[in-house]
Every structure is written in structure tokens, then in C-alpha cells.
Design a protein around this motif. Structure first.
Motif, PDB file in Angstrom:
ATOM      1  N   HIS A  91       0.827  -1.208   0.000  1.00 33.38           N
ATOM      2  CA  HIS A  91       0.000   0.000   0.000  1.00 33.38           C
ATOM      3  C   HIS A  91       0.867   1.267   0.000  1.00 33.38           C
ATOM      4  O   HIS A  91       0.373   2.357   0.338  1.00 33.38           O
ATOM      5  CB  HIS A  91      -0.939  -0.020   1.210  1.00 33.38           C
ATOM      6  N   ASP A  92       2.140   1.111  -0.364  1.00 37.44           N
ATOM      7  CA  ASP A  92       3.072   2.244  -0.491  1.00 37.44           C
ATOM      8  C   ASP A  92       3.196   3.052   0.800  1.00 37.44           C
ATOM      9  O   ASP A  92       3.282   4.279   0.788  1.00 37.44           O
ATOM     10  CB  ASP A  92       2.641   3.172  -1.638  1.00 37.44           C
ATOM     11  N   LEU A  93       3.201   2.336   1.916  1.00 42.67           N
ATOM     12  CA  LEU A  93       3.385   2.984   3.214  1.00 42.67           C
ATOM     13  C   LEU A  93       4.783   2.669   3.738  1.00 42.67           C
ATOM     14  O   LEU A  93       5.293   1.562   3.548  1.00 42.67           O
ATOM     15  CB  LEU A  93       2.328   2.494   4.210  1.00 42.67           C
ATOM     16  N   PRO A  94       5.411   3.623   4.412  1.00 46.98           N
ATOM     17  CA  PRO A  94       6.796   3.428   4.845  1.00 46.98           C
ATOM     18  C   PRO A  94       6.936   2.460   6.017  1.00 46.98           C
ATOM     19  O   PRO A  94       6.092   2.424   6.915  1.00 46.98           O
ATOM     20  CB  PRO A  94       7.226   4.839   5.248  1.00 46.98           C
ATOM     21  N   VAL A  95       7.987   1.679   5.980  1.00 48.82           N
ATOM     22  CA  VAL A  95       8.374   0.832   7.112  1.00 48.82           C
ATOM     23  C   VAL A  95       9.825   1.151   7.422  1.00 48.82           C
ATOM     24  O   VAL A  95      10.703   0.982   6.572  1.00 48.82           O
ATOM     25  CB  VAL A  95       8.236  -0.677   6.782  1.00 48.82           C
TER      26      VAL A  95
END
Length: 335
Positions: free
Chosen positions: A207-211
Motif C-alpha cells: 500500500h506504499d506505506l513506509p516501514v
């Protein structure tokens, strides 16, 4: 004076073999004969000698179960399921608390060998070569529960930890959360630690979210480790809106710290757990969590043992489905 099987047979006017078949749940007698023998057994107060029965049937009617943490509520559910099935088969379980200590596991396996158990259920740990060899040498059925082995051909019962963690994380994302952290098991834990981290990471990336390194705190699955993990997580990721805790016990640790810090759940912080233990619905607020059917998994592990005892053939492994159980600890940000 000790009552023997001969005494039972004489008073019931049947053969010793018939009494033995009834005691060992074997066919070859009428319901009337069974009722008569059981009545005589009760009248005489006869208690079958387990060792003698084992010599006749080549079975001890016991299943050895190795668990890493006896106080774990998840282990309690596993054992509950296993006992239901073993008792239905006229058998019982011997629970061995290994504490994830290799030497203690070895000692318990040696004890189970001496007890001549009919089979072994090995739970929640990595199967080491020395332990596999000990169990293989016994020549008894083995089933892995909540773990699996890529190195040794042992059937297992578990959920797909990576997929389940993915589902938990995606549930938070679908509810509008983008700043999500994780309190996880150890990265060195290849059974449930790293796979659940992988599932969390995969869902975030999908979901193109940063980790980042600040997003994940690998501590463990206990309440105390949940407290420790979330304390660190909130310190390094203060604008977090949601947490995925890799066990329900750890999630309760998160809720505890949030309460002490006056962080309202779910208004200011959403929390999702993993396991769906009975305590999840007792928490305040009731915990949204990923369910693995732990009692049913325990049942299936022992059913596989008895199936192998009956057929002398190995059985196929079983992956159980997981589901997200919605309660009140996750708030939607999309409405």
C-alpha cells in the motif's frame, strides 16, 4: 486383596480375552456382555494395570506434548483441544514444559521414551536435529503444532503466520491508518517472529506505506514484552495511530501502557492483536484480533497422531484458516 482381570472374567462368566477387549475398546462382544463386565468391574473395584494393558496392546494410551511456555494462554487452548481428543480415544496427555531450553527438551524426550508414549506433539519451537533424531529413534508418530520444519519430514498443524499478519496490517490500512507500528516477536524466531514481521512489512509496502527501523519493535509475545515493546515504540514513533501486536498477550501490554499514558483506545490509538484468546473479548476495550482456531488445531494434531497409529502411514499437514475478529479496539479514520 488385589482384584485381577481373572477375577472379573470369572465373576462375569466370560473369558479374560473378552474383558481385555472391552477394556481396550476392541470389537468382538455384545452390548449385553459389555454391560455385564463393566458392572462386575464396578462391583469388584477393579482398576486395570496400565503397564499390563500396554504389554498386551503394545500401547500405553499416552501422548507426549512438549510446550515452550506452560502459562501461555495459547498453549492452554492447544492443550484443551488435545485433551478432548485423547480422552475420547481412552488416552491421556503428558505435558512437558521445555521453557525453550534445548537441554530440558532433550531430557523430556528421553523421559517420554522411557514412558513409551504412543506419539508426540511438538509445539511452537524450531525442531532441532538432535530432537528430531531422538523422536525418530522412538519410532512413534510425531506432529508439529504451531510450527513447521523445512529440514525434516514431519507433518504439522498451523496457520500461515505471514498471511495472517498481512491480514491484520491490511485491516488497519483499510480503516484509514497510515502511521502503523508493530510490537513483534524476535527476528531470530523463524516460527512466528520473522514471518509475522514479514507479513506486516509486505502489507505496508503493498500500500506504499513506509516501514522503518522505528516502525517495528521486536520483543516477544508476553504481556510484559508488549509493555516493553510499546513503551519503546511510542517513544520513537510518537505520531503513530495504530499498532499491530503479534499476540493478544502483547496487545494487552500495549493497552496497559496506553492507559497509563492517558492515550485513549481507539480514539487516539487503534490496536489489533493476534490469536483471539479468550481474554481478547474481556479487555477494555474488547480487542480486535486475528483468530487462529487454537482449540481446533490442538484437536487436529492429536487426531493426526491417532490416524498414524491406526494406519502406520504419515498424514498430510494442515494449514488452518485465519480470520479478523472485529471488536472495539480499532477506529476507522475513513468515516
Amino acid at each position: 486383596m488385589t482384584v485381577t482381570i481373572k477375577d472379573v472374567a470369572k465373576k462375569a462368566n466370560v473369558s479374560i480375552a473378552t474383558v481385555s477387549r472391552i477394556l481396550n475398546h476392541k470389537p468382538g462382544f455384545s452390548k449385553e456382555t459389555e454391560d455385564k463386565v463393566l458392572q462386575v468391574i464396578e462391583e469388584l473395584g477393579y482398576y486395570p494395570n496400565g503397564v499390563a494393558r500396554g504389554l498386551i496392546s503394545k500401547r500405553t494410551h499416552t501422548i507426549g506434548v512438549l510446550v515452550p511456555e506452560i502459562s501461555s494462554m495459547l498453549m492452554s487452548d492447544f492443550i484443551s483441544g488435545m485433551e478432548q481428543v485423547t480422552h475420547a480415544y481412552g488416552s491421556s496427555v503428558i505435558v512437558c514444559h521445555t521453557e525453550q531450553q534445548g537441554q530440558k527438551t532433550t531430557q523430556y524426550l528421553q523421559l517420554l521414551q522411557e514412558k513409551q508414549v504412543d506419539g508426540i506433539v511438538f509445539t511452537s519451537e524450531v525442531l532441532l536435529q538432535e530432537h528430531y533424531q531422538l523422536m525418530k529413534d522412538m519410532g512413534k508418530p510425531i506432529v508439529l503444532l504451531s510450527t513447521e520444519s523445512y529440514d525434516y519430514p514431519v507433518p504439522y498443524v498451523k496457520v500461515d503466520d505471514r498471511r495472517a499478519a498481512y491480514s491484520a496490517t491490511e485491516y488497519l490500512i483499510q480503516n484509514g491508518h497510515k502511521k502503523i507500528g508493530m510490537v513483534s516477536g524476535s527476528r531470530e524466531d523463524s516460527i512466528a517472529g520473522q514471518p509475522r514481521i514479514d507479513g506486516f512489512t509486505a502489507a505496508m509496502q503493498a500500500h506504499d506505506l513506509p516501514v522503518t527501523e522505528t516502525s517495528i519493535v521486536p520483543t516477544g509475545f508476553t504481556f510484559e514484552e508488549g509493555v516493553k515493546g510499546f513503551t519503546k515504540l511510542i517513544g520513537q514513533f510518537p505520531d503513530i495511530t495504530a499498532v499491530f501486536a503479534a499476540s493478544d498477550e502483547a496487545a494487552l501490554g500495549v493497552l496497559s501502557v496506553a492507559y497509563q499514558m492517558n492515550i485513549k483506545v481507539p480514539e487516539q490509538l487503534s490496536v489489533i492483536g493476534y490469536d483471539n484468546l479468550r481474554m481478547a473479548e474481556m479487555s477494555t476495550p474488547p480487542l480486535t484480533t486475528v483468530a487462529q482456531p487454537s482449540v481446533e488445531m490442538g484437536k487436529k494434531a492429536v487426531e493426526m497422531i491417532f490416524q498414524m497409529l491406526g494406519t502406520h502411514k504419515t498424514v498430510e499437514s494442515r494449514i488452518f484458516p485465519h480470520t479478523v475478529i472485529e471488536r472495539q479496539s480499532v477506529q476507522s479514520l475513513t468515516t
